[in-house]
Design a protein around this motif. Structure first.
Motif: not given
Length: 165
Positions: A5-13, A117-130
């Motif tokens: 498993s992989f984690d993008y815990a630091y989000g995007i900068a 970032v990430g295949s499951a991300v959806d910035c339109r549904k959850t724009p404040s996602d890390a």
């Protein structure tokens, strides 16, 4: 298929939120936005993951792509290993086919988008996602005026290699 498993815990900068456009041969080519994330293998075995970066247009006068793949990179990580993955977003990210014909690539003033970032991300549904960046955009330098037809003509002229500049 991955057995770890992989984690993008630091989000995007982002290095900045705006690209400057200036009329002329380079049209903002010198301005870039560095997009970066850190991925970590949180599983018990080594494995590979393809890191996907997507663009989500917030505004555009033609129908935007819902989720557009703009960069990807495959990384191999040992257990508990972390790696930074980065790329440079340029003005080309903001060009799209114009609303009046399909032969000209144009910019739309005021357009904004988010990078996810990430295949499951959806910035339109959850724009404040890390995993979603702050909105990014472009602006004209020196209070200039953007004329899409002129920009398209300059792009074609540059691509033709007829110019001696």
């Amino acid at each position: 298929l991955s057995y770890t498993s992989f984690d993008y815990a630091y989000g995007i900068a982002l290095s900045r939120n705006e690209i400057a456009y200036s009329p002329g041969p380079d049209r903002g080519a010198a301005t870039k936005i560095n997009v970066e994330t850190t991925i970590k293998n949180t599983g018990p075995i080594a494995g590979s993951e393809t890191v996907h970066f997507f663009a989500f247009d917030k505004t555009r006068y033609v129908t935007p792509d819902y989720k557009r793949l703009v960069h990807f990179e495959k990384v191999h990580l040992d257990p508990e290993e972390e790696k930074k993955v980065s790329w440079d977003a340029t003005l080309d990210l903001f060009y799209h086919v114009g609303p009046h014909d399909t032969s000209h690539w144009v910019l739309q003033e005021g357009v904004q988008m988010q990078i996810g970032v990430g295949s499951a991300v959806d910035c339109r549904k959850t724009p404040s996602d890390a995993l979603c960046s702050a909105p990014i955009g472009w602006k004209l330098e020196d209070d200039g005026i953007y004329v899409g037809s002129c920009d398209a003509a300059c792009r074609l002229w540059d691509e033709s290699k007829c110019s001696s500049f």
